[in-house]
Scaffold this active site. Structure first.
Site, PDB file in Angstrom:
ATOM      1  N   ASP A   1     -26.707  -8.765  11.624  1.00 25.42           N
ATOM      2  CA  ASP A   1     -27.035  -7.869  10.526  1.00 25.42           C
ATOM      3  C   ASP A   1     -28.336  -7.117  10.790  1.00 25.42           C
ATOM      4  O   ASP A   1     -29.323  -7.699  11.251  1.00 25.42           O
ATOM      5  CB  ASP A   1     -27.170  -8.683   9.230  1.00 25.42           C
ATOM      6  CG  ASP A   1     -27.450  -7.830   8.022  1.00 25.42           C
ATOM      7  OD1 ASP A   1     -26.557  -7.073   7.614  1.00 25.42           O
ATOM      8  OD2 ASP A   1     -28.574  -7.909   7.486  1.00 25.42           O
TER       9      ASP A   1
ATOM     10  N   GLU B   1     -24.495  -4.521  13.582  1.00 26.28           N
ATOM     11  CA  GLU B   1     -24.645  -3.560  12.497  1.00 26.28           C
ATOM     12  C   GLU B   1     -25.930  -2.800  12.774  1.00 26.28           C
ATOM     13  O   GLU B   1     -27.029  -3.347  12.636  1.00 26.28           O
ATOM     14  CB  GLU B   1     -24.705  -4.252  11.142  1.00 26.28           C
ATOM     15  CG  GLU B   1     -24.671  -3.276   9.975  1.00 26.28           C
ATOM     16  CD  GLU B   1     -25.885  -3.345   9.071  1.00 26.28           C
ATOM     17  OE1 GLU B   1     -26.182  -2.327   8.414  1.00 26.28           O
ATOM     18  OE2 GLU B   1     -26.540  -4.388   9.022  1.00 26.28           O
TER      19      GLU B   1
END
Length: 734
Positions: A414, A467
């Site tokens: 993330d 991401e």
């Protein structure tokens, strides 16, 4: 000379004060046993005891120890050659007598090699020797504790087993690494514990174990001694097939969800155990056709409202959803049903909860000492210091841990942009450049490369996903080609452009037509996944359906067309929970997914169109094979801005697999719209988002279309088609 005199001369009184004041980081110098000629000196610290005696192996009676310091420091000189086994019998004023092993009589457990790997940033199995582990040392059962706290004055293990008294079990510092360790006999699975850390300024704090496998249920925060690794896995057939199910040519339709969202909270406010939701979740995923489920972070975290994205326990499955064994059972069940499991993982930042990683040993340990790097103003969190090899070992091992221990099929990192750039989120704020004056975080770059190489070395078939919203080049390129080594990257630029385009009224979309086409300019720069995910549909940002403009029927049509465009665009697919049924309300941590929506006719139809598209995406090779290669896609028409129409091909190496896709994002039907076709033949419509069964106007091409030798769109042959309003048609060649 009396025995007391001999003992007195053997006492290091200045150092004993470090014990009695709980400031000793090498307690084994003063506690435990050591040889003194043909005798053995044994010392112990039992504050609050009324007396202590020793029972040596094969001895017939106990030998009283002398109170050397009234704070509770006891010693005895036995006329017995070192080493030998013994136990303490401790007497307390309330009449209790407790028999205990001497924790300072056992050798170190962590090897120098392990220390060197850890401090060099190359430890890939940190969980095997750090944290708490049940084991047997010299024939005695107990638990070995190890924690990194190099700048602490003293570290103690406190827990149920010593009444949370930091004086009892002071840990031994390993000077090469700053790791503190101690083997404590008698500690068992399920015991609660923390580390009591005395900083050099005298401040004492209680810290949860960063390497614990289990923690208490929030708001309680103690770590739990828990043995893992004994689960009986039955997913060998899945593991053998995993490579072909996750390679670049395989279809991947991923359902992104929070484990707490699938079932309503119970009356006491608790979440359902992950075992309870496994069967209904798998049934739902299989019915819809999803190949994988991606879980928002299941690592331990303090606040439900972060959805897990502010992690503290990087090795602990959160107690909200069960035990480590429960989660292993959940993953195994998913694998038995042929569903892959991907975990979100947060290697860039951590929250400031006092019992966690922040100022761990009284210093900026996991974070940087530089305030321009240590604090993330955008999120109010601390950021990891990638210049420290120990931090890199900690995070790298955690990624491998979930893959090896829980058979996870993929790790999604993330927010890596916040780690890659030193100025990320610090607009109009000071930031510290790298040694060359640039904004690139050089050590973070090295970390992601090393982690991906290590993960793929340990688990070759497990995928890593990035991401990254920064446009960093080569995220999915091999490390050997100066890439970061991820397998896939979220295409957030495609998502953001499309969401911006689709929220305009159709009459305005003409002026934003380029946002539909631009993604194909860079579509093969990386191996992309198309994310329609929670991060842009929560926290007041509106759900996808909520963003669609116009009258109700137009919004329904736009939803169906958008989903068809999504599933026919190159790239693997990720859909957030609730989106596949057109949920108009955003989800938060206090409610579950509203499955009752599908009782409404319109939502049921939206649900059906997504289901049919997922199955079509999986069944038709042209929609998933060559998705990351230029010869898998070809434009027919990307210039009809006034009409908001796109026409393109999806292809494989086989001509007969070719699909012709027509997209219309204007709410005007067209009865005779000519399009060029790749070759002469018959074209059959196999999908139309405007079909009556989906709630559309049924403006379809019911008959097979035969191409004509009429040049159009730069092609020698063409067909005349009916174009549905706000709709998508897919044709195959017969």
């Amino acid at each position: 000379m009396s025995m007391s005199s001999k003992l007195y001369d053997l006492m290091d009184w200045a150092e004993i004060e470090a014990i009695t004041y709980s400031e000793e980081n090498h307690p084994k110098r003063l506690l435990g046993s050591r040889p003194e000629g043909n005798s053995t000196l044994i010392a112990a610290y039992f504050p609050g005891a009324d007396g202590v005696s020793i029972r040596a192996d094969r001895a017939r009676k106990d030998v009283p120890m002398e109170l050397a310091d009234e704070a509770g420091y006891y010693a005895v000189l036995l006329k017995k050659k070192h080493p030998f086994h013994y136990v303490f019998k401790v007497h307390y004023p309330d009449g209790r007598e407790v028999t205990v092993e001497d924790p300072y009589a056992f050798p170190r457990v962590i090897t120098e090699r392990q220390e060197i790997q850890f401090t060099s940033g190359i430890a890939e199995n940190l969980w095997e020797f750090m944290g708490s582990h049940r084991m047997q040392v010299d024939g005695v059962e107990g638990v070995h504790f190890a924690v990194w706290a190099p700048n602490a004055m003293r570290v103690s293990v406190v827990g149920d087993f010593n009444d949370w008294d930091g004086r009892i079990h002071m840990m031994e510092r390993l000077d090469k690494s700053g790791i503190y360790e101690l083997f404590i006999p008698g500690v068992k699975d399920g015991d609660l514990y923390k580390y009591e850390i005395k900083a050099k300024n005298g401040t004492v704090t209680l810290k949860a174990d960063p390497m614990a496998f289990e923690s208490e249920l929030r708001p309680d925060s103690a770590s739990v001694v828990r043995s893992i690794g004994g689960f009986a896995w039955s997913d060998i057939s899945w593991v053998k097939e995993r490579k072909k199910r996750q390679n670049s040519n395989a279809p991947m339709a991923v359902y992104e969800m929070n484990l707490g969202a699938f079932a309503p909270k119970k009356e006491d406010g608790s979440y359902a155990n992950c075992r309870e939701i496994a069967a209904p979740l798998a049934k739902y995923l299989l019915d819809m056709g999803y190949t994988h489920v991606e879980l928002m972070p299941v690592m331990e975290h303090p606040f439900d409202g972060t959805f897990g994205y502010q992690t503290l326990g990087y090795y602990a499955f959160t107690k909200r959803f069960g035990s480590p064994e429960d989660f292993a059972w959940f993953v195994n069940y998913m694998h038995e049903k042929k569903i892959g499991v991907i975990l979100d993982w947060c290697p860039s930042n951590f929250p400031e909860d006092e019992y966690g990683l922040v100022d761990f040993d009284g210093s900026c340990l996991y974070e940087s000492e530089d305030p321009n790097r240590s604090f993330h103003p955008q999120w109010g969190t601390r950021t990891f210091d990638f210049t420290k090899p120990e931090v890199r070992s900690f995070l790298m091992s955690s990624a491998i841990f979930w893959a090896e221990t829980y058979h996870i099929d993929g790790i999604r990192a993330d927010g890596i942009a916040s780690a890659l750039y030193l100025d990320y989120g610090r607009e109009n704020r000071p930031w510290s450049p790298n040694i060359y004056g640039g904004k690139e975080y050089l050590e973070a770059i090295d970390f992601f490369r090393s982690t991906n190489k290590a993960l793929h070395r340990h688990c070759p078939d497990v995928i890593s996903i990035a991401e990254d919203n920064s446009g960093w080049p080569g995220v999915t390129n091999p490390v050997e080609e100066e890439g970061l080594g991820f397998d896939y990257k979220w295409n957030e630029s495609w998502r953001d452009s499309f969401l911006d385009y689709i929220h305009y009224d159709p009459i305005i979309r003409t002026h934003h037509y380029g946002q539909l086409c631009f993604s194909m300019v860079y579509a093969y720069a990386e191996k992309y996944m198309l994310p329609m995910t929670h991060d842009v549909f929560t926290r007041g940002q509106e759900t996808f359906f909520g963003r669609l403009p116009g009258a109700w029927d137009d919004r329904l049509s736009a939803f169906r067309a958008s989903m068809a465009f999504f599933f026919t665009h190159p790239g693997k697919k990720i859909l957030s929970q609730g989106l596949d049924m057109g949920d108009p309300e955003e989800w938060d941590e206090n409610k579950s997914i509203n499955f009752d929506l599908v009782k409404n006719v319109d939502n049921q139809r939206m649900h059906n169109v997504v289901r049919d598209l997922i199955h079509l995406y999986k069944e038709k090779p042209a929609l998933h094979e060559l998705a990351h290669e230029e010869n898998g896609f070809e434009w027919i028409n990307c210039v009809s801005a006034n009409e908001n129409i796109l026409v393109y091909l999806r292809k494989t190496a086989k001509k007969e697999d070719t699909l012709l896709v027509l997209v219309n994002f204007e709410n005007i039907p067209r009865k005779e719209f000519r399009i060029g076709v790749p070759f002469a033949g018959k074209y059959k419509e196999i999908f139309n988002s405007d079909s009556e069964k989906y709630g559309g106007f049924d403006f379809r091409n019911h008959r097979i279309l035969k191409s004509e030798e009429l040049k159009w769109d730069g092609r020698d042959n063409s067909v005349c088609v009916k174009v549905p309003p706000l709709g998508v048609s897919i044709f195959e060649v017969e």
